[in-house]
Design an enzyme around this catalytic site. Structure first.
Site, PDB file in Angstrom:
ATOM      1  N   HIS A  33      -6.331  -7.257  -2.772  1.00 22.38           N
ATOM      2  CA  HIS A  33      -6.679  -5.844  -2.977  1.00 22.38           C
ATOM      3  C   HIS A  33      -7.889  -5.465  -2.129  1.00 22.38           C
ATOM      4  O   HIS A  33      -7.887  -4.424  -1.456  1.00 22.38           O
ATOM      5  CB  HIS A  33      -6.973  -5.585  -4.446  1.00 22.38           C
ATOM      6  N   GLU A  34      -8.937  -6.286  -2.162  1.00 16.89           N
ATOM      7  CA  GLU A  34     -10.135  -5.974  -1.374  1.00 16.89           C
ATOM      8  C   GLU A  34      -9.828  -6.016   0.124  1.00 16.89           C
ATOM      9  O   GLU A  34     -10.367  -5.208   0.890  1.00 16.89           O
ATOM     10  CB  GLU A  34     -11.263  -6.943  -1.721  1.00 16.89           C
ATOM     11  N   HIS A  54      -8.493  -2.829   1.447  1.00 18.08           N
ATOM     12  CA  HIS A  54      -9.483  -1.852   1.910  1.00 18.08           C
ATOM     13  C   HIS A  54      -9.872  -2.127   3.361  1.00 18.08           C
ATOM     14  O   HIS A  54     -10.093  -1.188   4.139  1.00 18.08           O
ATOM     15  CB  HIS A  54     -10.722  -1.898   1.022  1.00 18.08           C
ATOM     16  N   HIS A 100      -9.491   0.381   6.493  1.00 16.93           N
ATOM     17  CA  HIS A 100     -10.582   0.666   7.425  1.00 16.93           C
ATOM     18  C   HIS A 100     -10.122   0.474   8.867  1.00 16.93           C
ATOM     19  O   HIS A 100     -10.396   1.314   9.741  1.00 16.93           O
ATOM     20  CB  HIS A 100     -11.768  -0.248   7.112  1.00 16.93           C
TER      21      HIS A 100
END
Length: 228
Positions: free
Chosen positions: A96-97, A100, A104
């Site tokens: 999940h992280e 991100h 980006h």
């Protein structure tokens, strides 16, 4: 009891239930090992590399459920129970992280919007409580102060709602990659999805709670102006 307090208490209770459920899910799936034995750190690094990202570091951080991606220094920061664990929960959180980080790298619009709002929201969060408190105390002589507080709080509410698609999309990217890369199988895939769904609910409740509070302040302002 006013309608607002009913909503406020309801949202607070729901927030507590969702937070408790998230902790329960994390503890439950932290006991389920991945079939391939990869740790959260290894899952994160593989997802980054599979998406052509080599300039993002994966680092351990203190605490529990403190995992986050920092776009400023391009780091995926994983809590120690995730970084070193080879569980389904660790894989889901790590992916999940990294979702991100992929956002980006691909200039995902909602993430760009949220990042642009961070300095403004940071300023608003620092002062909003004091401005609203002052606005309530001095409403009769200086009602504009409460209006300024409402505007500051509206920025934080907007930030909460912009966060929703960012978090949901990161989970979608994570789940798709976990499946396609063979990190999860038919038995562990639903567990990873359940863990990330529980995490998403916390953002939904936070946004609804912020909206309810914003509407309450607006009602106070409008009601006070009508009495004057």
């Amino acid at each position: 009891m006013s309608l607002y307090w009913i909503i406020f208490i309801g949202v607070a209770l729901l927030s507590w239930l969702v937070s408790s459920r998230l902790q329960h899910k994390f503890e439950k799936y932290s006991k389920v090992p991945l079939p391939n034995g990869m740790t959260g750190k290894e899952v994160a690094e593989k997802m980054l590399h599979d998406n052509g990202i080599y300039d993002v570091k994966v680092l351990p951080t203190n605490g529990t459920l403190t995992d986050h991606y920092n776009p400023a220094n391009k780091t995926v920061n994983l809590s120690e129970p995730v970084y070193y664990s080879n569980s389904v929960a660790a894989a889901a959180v790590a992916a999940h992280e990294c979702g991100h980080a992929v956002q980006h790298a691909k200039a995902y619009a909602p993430l760009k919007m949220r990042s642009a709002l961070v300095p403004v929201v940071s300023f608003a969060s620092q002062w909003v409580t004091w401005v609203i408190l002052g606005g309530l105390i001095f409403f009769r002589t200086f009602p504009q102060l409460l209006l300024i507080g409402i505007i500051l709080f509206a920025l934080t509410t907007l930030f909460s709602f912009i966060t929703l698609p960012v978090e949901i999309n990161a989970s979608q990217r994570a789940l798709a990659w976990l499946s396609n890369a063979g990190i999860t199988n038919s038995a562990t895939r639903p567990q990873a999805e359940d863990a990330l769904r529980s995490a998403a609910y916390t953002y939904v409740v936070a946004a609804l709670g912020s909206l309810a509070t914003l509407l309450y302040y607006i009602m106070i302002f409008v009601g006070g102006r009508n009495r004057n």
